[in-house]
Design a protein around this motif. Structure first.
Motif, PDB file in Angstrom:
ATOM      1  N   LYS A 170      -5.005   6.229  -6.092  1.00 31.82           N
ATOM      2  CA  LYS A 170      -4.763   6.456  -4.663  1.00 31.82           C
ATOM      3  C   LYS A 170      -5.682   5.585  -3.813  1.00 31.82           C
ATOM      4  O   LYS A 170      -5.251   4.995  -2.819  1.00 31.82           O
ATOM      5  CB  LYS A 170      -4.967   7.938  -4.327  1.00 31.82           C
ATOM      6  N   ASP A 171      -6.954   5.497  -4.210  1.00 28.37           N
ATOM      7  CA  ASP A 171      -7.886   4.660  -3.460  1.00 28.37           C
ATOM      8  C   ASP A 171      -7.526   3.178  -3.593  1.00 28.37           C
ATOM      9  O   ASP A 171      -7.626   2.412  -2.625  1.00 28.37           O
ATOM     10  CB  ASP A 171      -9.316   4.898  -3.943  1.00 28.37           C
ATOM     11  N   VAL A 172      -7.111   2.766  -4.784  1.00 24.13           N
ATOM     12  CA  VAL A 172      -6.672   1.381  -4.975  1.00 24.13           C
ATOM     13  C   VAL A 172      -5.437   1.094  -4.120  1.00 24.13           C
ATOM     14  O   VAL A 172      -5.328   0.030  -3.489  1.00 24.13           O
ATOM     15  CB  VAL A 172      -6.383   1.111  -6.465  1.00 24.13           C
ATOM     16  N   ALA A 173      -4.498   2.046  -4.074  1.00 15.33           N
ATOM     17  CA  ALA A 173      -3.287   1.875  -3.262  1.00 15.33           C
ATOM     18  C   ALA A 173      -3.633   1.772  -1.783  1.00 15.33           C
ATOM     19  O   ALA A 173      -3.058   0.949  -1.052  1.00 15.33           O
ATOM     20  CB  ALA A 173      -2.336   3.041  -3.511  1.00 15.33           C
ATOM     21  N   ARG A 174      -4.583   2.588  -1.352  1.00 11.64           N
ATOM     22  CA  ARG A 174      -4.995   2.535   0.060  1.00 11.64           C
ATOM     23  C   ARG A 174      -5.596   1.171   0.400  1.00 11.64           C
ATOM     24  O   ARG A 174      -5.264   0.564   1.427  1.00 11.64           O
ATOM     25  CB  ARG A 174      -5.999   3.651   0.342  1.00 11.64           C
ATOM     26  N   LEU A 175      -6.469   0.661  -0.476  1.00 15.12           N
ATOM     27  CA  LEU A 175      -7.076  -0.649  -0.238  1.00 15.12           C
ATOM     28  C   LEU A 175      -6.015  -1.751  -0.251  1.00 15.12           C
ATOM     29  O   LEU A 175      -6.076  -2.693   0.549  1.00 15.12           O
ATOM     30  CB  LEU A 175      -8.140  -0.924  -1.300  1.00 15.12           C
TER      31      LEU A 175
END
Length: 550
Positions: A170-175
């Motif tokens: 999720k954090d990778v997708a947000r970035l």
């Protein structure tokens, strides 16, 4: 990202220990090159030894990294057009030959979930697992009445491992959405949807319900058989189902020995896919070879067997219709119509150059429409379509991603089963029939027939409904008239206020000019004895007048 450092460190170490970077093509960007360099700077990369050359290194790495990577390996194992055959042969083991957890632990879970000792529910429970995969492992057993069954037992702690990895994703997708111009795909929503899908797979009660529904959909079907599910006390960690006899879909040696018609089998597989997606809108979304078997009792007319129905998908009615129309336009090579349908569905933003997009889609897709499946390479086509979507800011629905994943599985299975399979010729009549059933004249007449009783039942209320509607319209009109009058009044007040402001500022500036005449050296004005009193009067009157006007 700081909270993910333990998991990132594990990923770094495992990628370095098995030198997975050496299997990747040259990276296109600076960030990717730095990532590969970081892998090679890890001490484990230099101490890899035999791990760097073993043919099973990818499988062992994925097993060590957990369920999310095992799922990735299962998907890759169907794509013999992408990776080395030796690597793919090892990845096939991830379909049902992952390292099992202890049988004593499995038995304890079964007894706890059923609420009775094993001997009170089973005449036999085999210690050796029949299969072990990323989410659960399967033991063969016999019920007290002698019926042969399989007992599926959830891996302990698997849900928590999935949540840990999905939090990182999720954090990778947000970035990626914020910094890498990947807004064309709603990556955060896709990751959240996939997390929910995987967590649903850890709920064996849900899988049992899915299996029952799929069995109902294909009751007495000559195409597809779904095993019967037995009662397991509505357990979320244990599922009991009928044991079936068959061979995996990739067991080509058995097909050749029995003389099974692989072309007929491939055609049936594609028919099953389109039937699930369009007739039932309930499709098996995890169709790797470990979950798809073939009955061998009737080699002249073989039938598929569907297992592991934990991941299923469905589409909103509008998207289902849109995808069917797009596929039919694709088969008919009408790319202008294809793009128009996508625009009407809201996938293409207003003002986008539809003619240009249609030409780009034609350039990417048309060359493969006349080729058999063994000459079709989906990877560059999908990459080109994604680049097109990013360039024109197209919006791809998240639910379409799960269908695309299933299609990649099906296409990979078809490629391996019967390389000359003509997807387009088989799909065209199926899609035409479905669209005719949904939006053709008979479908319209059927809907009118179905709705007529409701319309007749509502006729007595029609006069009152009309009266209420007219009353509401009149009240709305009166309310709008009042709102319009109030707006006009506010406009008049605003205009008067601006006039007052102008006059007040004029008086203030004139009075200030008279008061500053002497200091500024304006002798002609300063010589008048009335200049200062007049200036003071103008300033005072302007301020008082403006305050009173407010």
């Amino acid at each position: 990202m700081i909270r993910h450092w333990p998991r990132l460190l594990q990923l770094w170490t495992v990628f370095a220990r098995y030198r997975l970077d050496t299997l990747l093509p040259p990276p296109p960007g600076a960030a990717a090159r730095l990532a590969l360099l970081a892998i090679r700077l890890h001490p484990a990369w230099w101490l890899a030894g035999d791990n760097a050359t073993r043919p099973d290194r990818v499988r062992r790495a994925f097993e060590e990294l957990g369920p999310l990577f095992i799922k990735l390996g299962q998907l890759l194992s169907t794509r013999r057009d992408l990776l080395d055959p030796a690597v793919l042969d090892e990845l096939e083991h991830l379909q049902e030959n992952v390292a099992p957890f202890p049988v004593a632990e499995a038995k304890a879970i079964v007894e706890r979930e059923l609420g009775v000792p094993l001997a009170q529910h089973f005449a036999r429970f085999d210690d050796q697992p029949l299969a072990a995969a990323s989410i659960a492992q399967v033991h063969t057993a016999a019920l007290l009445d002698g019926r042969e069954v399989v007992v599926k037992v959830l891996r302990p702690g698997v849900a928590e491992r999935i949540r840990t990895d999905m939090a990182l994703l999720k954090d990778v997708a947000r970035l990626a959405e914020e910094r890498l111009q990947m807004r064309v795909l709603p990556l955060q929503r896709i990751v959240s949807d996939y997390e929910r899908t995987l967590l649903d797979e850890t709920d064996l009660a849900r899988e049992a319900d899915n299996t029952r529904q799929l069995r109902i959909n294909f009751a007495n079907s000559p195409l597809f058989y779904v095993p019967e599910v037995h009662d397991a006390n509505d357990s979320r960690e244990v599922m009991i189902a009928e044991r079936i006899e068959g061979v995996p879909i990739n067991d080509h040696a058995t097909f050749a020995r029995l003389g099974i018609d692989r072309e007929k089998l491939a055609n049936k597989g594609l028919t099953i896919f389109f039937t699930q997606v369009f007739r039932d809108n309930f499709f098996h979304a995890d169709m790797h070879p470990g979950n798809v078997y073939v009955e061998t009792g009737n080699p002249a007319d073989p039938r598929f067997i569907g297992l592991d129905c934990a991941i299923v998908g469905s589409l909103p009615t509008d998207d289902q219709l849109t995808i069917a129309q797009i596929l039919l336009s694709l088969i008919q090579r009408d790319f202008t119509q294809l793009v128009r349908i996508a625009a009407q569905a809201g996938w293409i933003p207003a003002g986008a150059p539809l003619d240009l997009i249609a030409r780009e889609v034609r350039r990417l897709v048309e060359p493969v429409l006349t080729k058999p499946i063994d000459q079709v390479n989906l990877a560059p086509i999908l990459a080109g379509l994604l680049d097109l979507a990013r360039t024109h800011e197209l919006q791809i629905p998240p639910q379409f991603v799960l269908l695309l994943k299933t299609l990649i599985h099906v296409e990979g299975l078809g490629r391996e089963l019967y390389p000359q399979l003509d997807i387009w010729s088989l799909a065209k009549p199926l899609l035409k029939q479905w669209l005719n059933d949904r939006i053709g004249p008979k479908a319209l007449l059927r809907r009118i027939t179905e709705d007529t009783p409701l319309l007749i039942a509502g006729l007595p209320d029609l006069p009152q409904l009309v009266f209420d509607a007219l009353t509401q319209m009149r009240q709305n009109g009166q309310w709008q008239s009042r709102q319009l009058a109030e707006l006009k009044q506010m406009q008049r007040q605003l205009a008067a206020s601006r006039r007052h402001d102008f006059l007040a500022w004029t008086g203030l500036l004139a009075g200030a000019g008279l008061l500053l005449a002497a200091p500024l050296g304006l002798a002609a004005v300063a010589a008048s004895p009335a200049a200062v009193p007049a200036g003071i009067a103008l300033v005072a009157v302007s301020l008082v007048w403006r305050l009173l006007a407010k």
